[in-house]
Design a protein around this motif. Sequence first.
Motif, PDB file in Angstrom:
ATOM      1  N   ALA A  99      36.326  41.738  31.934  1.00 54.03           N
ATOM      2  CA  ALA A  99      36.254  40.631  32.893  1.00 54.03           C
ATOM      3  C   ALA A  99      36.458  39.282  32.194  1.00 54.03           C
ATOM      4  CB  ALA A  99      34.903  40.661  33.613  1.00 54.03           C
ATOM      5  N   ILE A 100      35.826  39.109  31.028  1.00 58.24           N
ATOM      6  CA  ILE A 100      35.993  37.854  30.283  1.00 58.24           C
ATOM      7  C   ILE A 100      37.439  37.699  29.831  1.00 58.24           C
ATOM      8  CG2 ILE A 100      35.319  36.624  28.187  1.00 58.24           C
ATOM      9  CD1 ILE A 100      32.572  37.871  28.431  1.00 58.24           C
ATOM     10  N   GLU A 101      38.038  38.786  29.366  1.00 58.08           N
ATOM     11  CA  GLU A 101      39.424  38.725  28.902  1.00 58.08           C
ATOM     12  C   GLU A 101      40.365  38.331  30.042  1.00 58.08           C
ATOM     13  OE1 GLU A 101      42.140  41.514  26.051  1.00 58.08           O
ATOM     14  OE2 GLU A 101      41.199  42.474  27.762  1.00 58.08           O
ATOM     15  N   LYS A 102      40.179  38.937  31.215  1.00 53.15           N
ATOM     16  CA  LYS A 102      41.058  38.603  32.345  1.00 53.15           C
ATOM     17  C   LYS A 102      40.825  37.164  32.804  1.00 53.15           C
ATOM     18  CE  LYS A 102      41.467  43.345  34.071  1.00 53.15           C
ATOM     19  NZ  LYS A 102      41.146  44.270  35.188  1.00 53.15           N
ATOM     20  N   THR A 103      39.559  36.736  32.783  1.00 56.14           N
ATOM     21  CA  THR A 103      39.266  35.358  33.194  1.00 56.14           C
ATOM     22  C   THR A 103      39.904  34.349  32.248  1.00 56.14           C
ATOM     23  OG1 THR A 103      37.169  36.082  34.167  1.00 56.14           O
ATOM     24  CG2 THR A 103      37.418  33.730  33.704  1.00 56.14           C
ATOM     25  N   LEU A 104      39.757  34.588  30.951  1.00 56.81           N
ATOM     26  CA  LEU A 104      40.361  33.683  29.971  1.00 56.81           C
ATOM     27  C   LEU A 104      41.881  33.712  30.059  1.00 56.81           C
ATOM     28  CD1 LEU A 104      38.124  34.215  26.809  1.00 56.81           C
ATOM     29  CD2 LEU A 104      38.193  32.240  28.328  1.00 56.81           C
ATOM     30  N   GLU A 105      42.437  34.879  30.368  1.00 53.39           N
ATOM     31  CA  GLU A 105      43.893  34.967  30.507  1.00 53.39           C
ATOM     32  C   GLU A 105      44.363  34.108  31.684  1.00 53.39           C
ATOM     33  OE1 GLU A 105      47.376  38.393  30.938  1.00 53.39           O
ATOM     34  OE2 GLU A 105      45.253  38.926  31.078  1.00 53.39           O
ATOM     35  N   ARG A 106      43.619  34.166  32.789  1.00 53.45           N
ATOM     36  CA  ARG A 106      43.994  33.356  33.951  1.00 53.45           C
ATOM     37  C   ARG A 106      43.813  31.871  33.665  1.00 53.45           C
ATOM     38  NH1 ARG A 106      41.646  35.309  39.548  1.00 53.45           N
ATOM     39  NH2 ARG A 106      43.138  33.669  40.138  1.00 53.45           N
ATOM     40  N   ILE A 107      42.709  31.522  32.959  1.00 53.34           N
ATOM     41  CA  ILE A 107      42.483  30.117  32.633  1.00 53.34           C
ATOM     42  C   ILE A 107      43.568  29.602  31.693  1.00 53.34           C
ATOM     43  CG2 ILE A 107      40.901  28.531  31.466  1.00 53.34           C
ATOM     44  CD1 ILE A 107      38.592  30.207  32.501  1.00 53.34           C
TER      45      ILE A 107
END
Length: 423
Positions: A208-216
């Motif tokens: 979840a953190i990886e996908k969030t940072l990727e989107r950011i």
Amino acid sequence: MKDKQPLMYRRSLRSRVALAFALCVAVLSVVWGFAFVAAVRLSEDRVLSQQLQLAANSYPTMPANLRGYDDIASLPQSLRAWAETNPAEGLYEFEADELHVAVLSADNEKLPAGNAQRPAFVVFDVAGIEAASSEDWWLLLVISGVVGTLGVLGFGLGVIVMRRAVAPVAQLARAVADIDLEHLSAEDYKRIDSSRFGDDEVGVLAAAIEKTLERISAFVERERYFTGSASHELRTPITVITGALELLEQSDLSATDVKALDRVRRATLDMKTTIEMFLCLARETDDGLYDEQFSVLPLVNKAIDQQRYLLNGKCIDVNIDQLANPSISGHPQAFAIAVNNLVRNAFEHTLDGQGPITIRINAHELLVTNQLSHDTDELHPPTGASPHGYGLGLAIVQRLCERNGWSFSMLADEKRVVARLSW
């Protein structure tokens, strides 16, 4: 890559913690069990060794340290007075005489029939068998040392096992801590590498953190591209229009054309200010301009000059009350946009005959006051607050202040409206 994960890491975090706790308790229980059995065996061996040593020292006469007595008169001298008190059946210890005594009551079925009227005594002389007091203290010290050592080892084992159990959480925390959230790059999300955490709770959190940072990161890249392109594409037409207006001003124009030209110039200036304002809010970073030192007064004077046309046809006085000449740290363009919005709102929302408009510059704040009534003697900020209804620009001013660490508030009552910008 997931197949190479240790077996413990394939379990859920809750299962790993429970398994680690159970393993630690089991190991400590086994260790304490062995220590207790060893202490018992050591005590047995010590007593037998002491008794055997006493017998060896008395050879060929064997010591009679365990004897039975049917008569009080036959007891050792030190026990006769005590025996006369008719002690109850049980075991007694006399440390001073190094004697242990077992009392058999008169009705004990193990006594002979003829001995039914009096108690019997079994005396165990432990002289030379029991350890001396100094030896007891040394033994207690050794046992305390062993217990303390086992406690330390148990604590260390617990720490090691628990660290092993929560190692993926710590690993994820380190990966997140190494990311500079203030200056995200397009590749920062790859530092998480959620595939190495398996499919448990930590793996879900890492993904979840990886996908969030990727989107950011993707959003930051789009923002940089947009602001870079929009800054050029939006300002170029404004520059062209401004140049054309300057050429038209050099021509012979009628009074009507001059008024129309002034309206176009003001609209162009408003458009330029709006573009700069939104670009300033859209930028995530601005090359360190948020730490620039600048003076307040020139920006205030410039804002008044730019917005003075809004007072055309109105009988309104504008007073500048300069109590200080502060220099502040921040983004000068953001401050100019904020002041322009406050001055514009003051000029637009003050009706003909109201006023005056007072702009007060203090060491740590700027006050823009719309005087709505002439019934007050001094311009003190009112206590009520009502920022609504004074233009969308105030919400933008609020955001600009938050970005620069300034403070903005709108105070209003029936006599005045005060916009306060403090730093």
